[in-house]
Design an enzyme around this catalytic site. Structure first.
Site, PDB file in Angstrom:
ATOM      1  N   GLU A 149      12.253 -10.452 -19.188  1.00  0.00           N
ATOM      2  CA  GLU A 149      11.134  -9.123 -20.699  1.00  0.00           C
ATOM      3  C   GLU A 149      12.379  -8.851 -21.706  1.00  0.00           C
ATOM      4  O   GLU A 149      13.421  -8.829 -21.426  1.00  0.00           O
ATOM      5  CB  GLU A 149      10.603  -8.149 -19.481  1.00  0.00           C
ATOM      6  CG  GLU A 149       9.906  -8.564 -18.745  1.00  0.00           C
ATOM      7  CD  GLU A 149       9.584  -7.157 -18.094  1.00  0.00           C
ATOM      8  OE1 GLU A 149       9.757  -6.521 -17.832  1.00  0.00           O
ATOM      9  OE2 GLU A 149       8.726  -7.221 -16.796  1.00  0.00           O
ATOM     10  N   THR A 201       1.599  -5.483 -11.529  1.00  0.00           N
ATOM     11  CA  THR A 201       1.975  -4.201 -12.471  1.00  0.00           C
ATOM     12  C   THR A 201       3.571  -3.987 -11.693  1.00  0.00           C
ATOM     13  O   THR A 201       3.539  -3.099 -11.772  1.00  0.00           O
ATOM     14  CB  THR A 201       1.027  -3.263 -12.406  1.00  0.00           C
ATOM     15  OG1 THR A 201       0.290  -2.914 -10.963  1.00  0.00           O
ATOM     16  CG2 THR A 201      -0.582  -3.938 -13.975  1.00  0.00           C
ATOM     17  N   SER A 202       3.741  -4.822 -11.027  1.00  0.00           N
ATOM     18  CA  SER A 202       4.957  -4.587 -10.006  1.00  0.00           C
ATOM     19  C   SER A 202       6.325  -4.589 -10.781  1.00  0.00           C
ATOM     20  O   SER A 202       6.584  -3.670 -11.276  1.00  0.00           O
ATOM     21  CB  SER A 202       4.877  -5.039  -8.291  1.00  0.00           C
ATOM     22  OG  SER A 202       4.428  -6.122  -7.813  1.00  0.00           O
ATOM     23  N   ARG A 203       6.795  -6.004 -10.265  1.00  0.00           N
ATOM     24  CA  ARG A 203       8.328  -6.553 -10.438  1.00  0.00           C
ATOM     25  C   ARG A 203       7.832  -7.583 -11.212  1.00  0.00           C
ATOM     26  O   ARG A 203       7.101  -8.517 -10.361  1.00  0.00           O
ATOM     27  CB  ARG A 203       9.073  -6.033  -9.994  1.00  0.00           C
ATOM     28  CG  ARG A 203      10.279  -4.916  -9.953  1.00  0.00           C
ATOM     29  CD  ARG A 203      10.131  -4.928 -11.474  1.00  0.00           C
ATOM     30  NE  ARG A 203      10.813  -3.316 -11.074  1.00  0.00           N
ATOM     31  CZ  ARG A 203      10.468  -1.900 -12.009  1.00  0.00           C
ATOM     32  NH1 ARG A 203       9.350  -2.390 -12.600  1.00  0.00           N
ATOM     33  NH2 ARG A 203      11.189  -1.152 -12.379  1.00  0.00           N
ATOM     34  N   MET A 237       0.974  -0.877   0.506  1.00  0.00           N
ATOM     35  CA  MET A 237      -0.015   0.463  -0.507  1.00  0.00           C
ATOM     36  C   MET A 237       1.031   1.431  -0.205  1.00  0.00           C
ATOM     37  O   MET A 237       1.226   2.144   0.614  1.00  0.00           O
ATOM     38  CB  MET A 237      -1.159   0.430   1.501  1.00  0.00           C
ATOM     39  CG  MET A 237      -2.021   0.766   1.137  1.00  0.00           C
ATOM     40  SD  MET A 237      -2.941   0.530  -0.194  1.00  0.00           S
ATOM     41  CE  MET A 237      -4.890   0.877   0.432  1.00  0.00           C
ATOM     42  N   GLY A 238       1.640   1.428  -0.977  1.00  0.00           N
ATOM     43  CA  GLY A 238       2.226   2.854  -1.398  1.00  0.00           C
ATOM     44  C   GLY A 238       1.810   3.329  -2.338  1.00  0.00           C
ATOM     45  O   GLY A 238       0.852   3.758  -2.176  1.00  0.00           O
ATOM     46  N   ARG A 239       2.537   4.525  -1.963  1.00  0.00           N
ATOM     47  CA  ARG A 239       1.557   5.439  -3.424  1.00  0.00           C
ATOM     48  C   ARG A 239       0.800   4.363  -3.959  1.00  0.00           C
ATOM     49  O   ARG A 239      -0.282   5.049  -3.917  1.00  0.00           O
ATOM     50  CB  ARG A 239       2.408   6.162  -4.360  1.00  0.00           C
ATOM     51  CG  ARG A 239       3.729   6.989  -2.924  1.00  0.00           C
ATOM     52  CD  ARG A 239       4.357   8.267  -4.229  1.00  0.00           C
ATOM     53  NE  ARG A 239       5.256   8.918  -3.322  1.00  0.00           N
ATOM     54  CZ  ARG A 239       6.567   8.158  -3.213  1.00  0.00           C
ATOM     55  NH1 ARG A 239       6.897   7.293  -3.353  1.00  0.00           N
ATOM     56  NH2 ARG A 239       7.181   9.120  -2.139  1.00  0.00           N
ATOM     57  N   ILE A 240       0.829   4.241  -5.035  1.00  0.00           N
ATOM     58  CA  ILE A 240       0.006   3.285  -6.591  1.00  0.00           C
ATOM     59  C   ILE A 240      -0.780   2.515  -6.028  1.00  0.00           C
ATOM     60  O   ILE A 240      -2.200   2.511  -6.438  1.00  0.00           O
ATOM     61  CB  ILE A 240       1.274   2.599  -6.924  1.00  0.00           C
ATOM     62  CG1 ILE A 240       2.256   3.568  -7.787  1.00  0.00           C
ATOM     63  CG2 ILE A 240       0.185   2.168  -8.625  1.00  0.00           C
ATOM     64  CD1 ILE A 240       3.611   2.974  -8.647  1.00  0.00           C
ATOM     65  N   HIS A 256       4.744  -4.553 -20.264  1.00  0.00           N
ATOM     66  CA  HIS A 256       5.569  -3.496 -19.110  1.00  0.00           C
ATOM     67  C   HIS A 256       5.127  -1.757 -18.952  1.00  0.00           C
ATOM     68  O   HIS A 256       5.996  -1.003 -20.017  1.00  0.00           O
ATOM     69  CB  HIS A 256       7.053  -3.884 -18.685  1.00  0.00           C
ATOM     70  CG  HIS A 256       6.910  -3.060 -17.807  1.00  0.00           C
ATOM     71  ND1 HIS A 256       8.194  -3.516 -17.013  1.00  0.00           N
ATOM     72  CD2 HIS A 256       7.154  -2.088 -17.017  1.00  0.00           C
ATOM     73  CE1 HIS A 256       8.869  -2.747 -16.440  1.00  0.00           C
ATOM     74  NE2 HIS A 256       7.628  -2.146 -15.507  1.00  0.00           N
TER      75      HIS A 256
END
Length: 325
Positions: A267, A236-238, A155-158, A286
């Site tokens: 990737e 959508t992180s890594r 639960m960071g900014r994004i 990505h």
């Protein structure tokens, strides 16, 4: 006074390039593809500053070829491509570009969630391939988003931006984070839970955690096994936050309902990867921050970080603050 040399091996916005050109000598390659190693290392020999996207891995071996380097300005919020201890040990500043891509990445995350829930890519192919010959009550049945439970891991900014979108869909919001976010709990009605509880209760599990040694392989066979049979995993992180082989098995055996993925272990994703042949998997290349407006803001922030580092100021987004106490 001799101007510092900034090496930029890939295309950036004209406004960011002009900003750097006012005070620096810029070695700029106006190309989309990755520069070959020989050309990259030759330019790096003369560079005081390096501005790169996250696909460039800045390792000790790379730094050995950069005797003048004073700052690396990453055009990304994530910085797992930078060997931060190695940069710090050599006295080289490192910066990133947080904040400006928060809302854009949250948009893409929620778009993927909805695309997987309502089987939009599958339905698009169905129509375009000429398979739509009649309407049927069971045609392309999907899964409701409104009123469902979303579990946000990180639960960071994004993560908070995704939660705001979920609130608009009247979703029950669960989250797991290294620390509790009282503001998010109060403003969004988010509930802090353990990772296991989040996985077992959520209809949609959204991975928003940064990539660190602690989060590598965070979603493995055990964790996927805790999810509901019809739950959808969104990442959508890594890519390396997920054990990809475990995910392929869970999807193949229908242990979970589906996945929506913008990032992958390797990737670009290999063309023979089983994820590409599964109909209940939505993929994108990505593109979390890929809008014209956001890429412009990222480049400008990276340019300002670069100028600050080269001219004796403290960059706003310094990743190794011990170098400028």
């Amino acid at each position: 006074m001799t101007k510092p040399v900034v090496f930029i091996p890939n295309r950036i916005s004209e406004s960011a390039l002009a900003l750097l050109g006012e005070r620096c000598e810029v070695d700029y390659r106006d190309i989309e593809e990755k520069l070959d190693d020989e050309s990259f290392f030759a330019a790096l020999q003369q560079a005081d500053g390096l501005m790169v996207y996250s696909r460039h891995k800045i390792t000790p071996a790379v730094l050995d070829k950069a005797p003048r380097l004073r700052i690396v300005s990453n055009i990304a919020v994530g910085y797992d491509n930078l060997d931060l201890p190695a940069l710090t040990a050599r006295g080289i500043l490192a910066t990133n570009t947080p904040d400006v891509l928060t809302e854009t990445t949250a948009d893409l995350t929620f778009a993927l969630l909805m695309a997987a829930a309502r089987r939009i890519p599958e339905a698009d192919r169905f129509v375009k391939d000429g398979q739509w010959n009649e309407w049927r009550p069971s045609l392309m049945l999907g899964k409701d988003v409104h009123g469902a439970t979303i579990g946000i891991v990180g639960m960071g900014r994004i993560g908070e931006a995704v939660a705001r979108r979920a609130k608009g869909f009247d979703m029950k919001i669960l989250y797991h984070n290294r620390s509790r976010k009282s503001d998010a709990e109060q403003s969004l009605g988010a509930e802090y839970v353990t990772l296991d509880e989040l996985l077992s209760r959520s209809d949609y599990v959204v991975l928003m955690t940064p990539f660190t040694p602690d989060t590598e392989g965070l979603m493995g066979a055990r964790e996927l096994g805790l999810m509901k049979k019809d739950a959808i995993l969104v990442n959508t992180s890594r890519g390396r936050v997920v054990d990809e082989q475990a995910l392929i098995q869970a999807l193949t055996e229908r242990q979970i309902g589906g996945a929506a993925l913008d990032v992958f272990q390797t990737e670009p994703i290999p063309k023979d990867n089983p994820l590409l042949s599964l109909p209940h998997v939505v993929t994108s290349p990505h593109i979390g921050s890929a809008t014209r407006e956001t890429r412009e803001k990222m480049a400008m922030k990276a340019a300002r970080n670069m100028l600050a580092g080269l001219f004796g100021e403290r960059p706003e987004n310094l990743l190794n603050p011990s170098l400028l106490p």
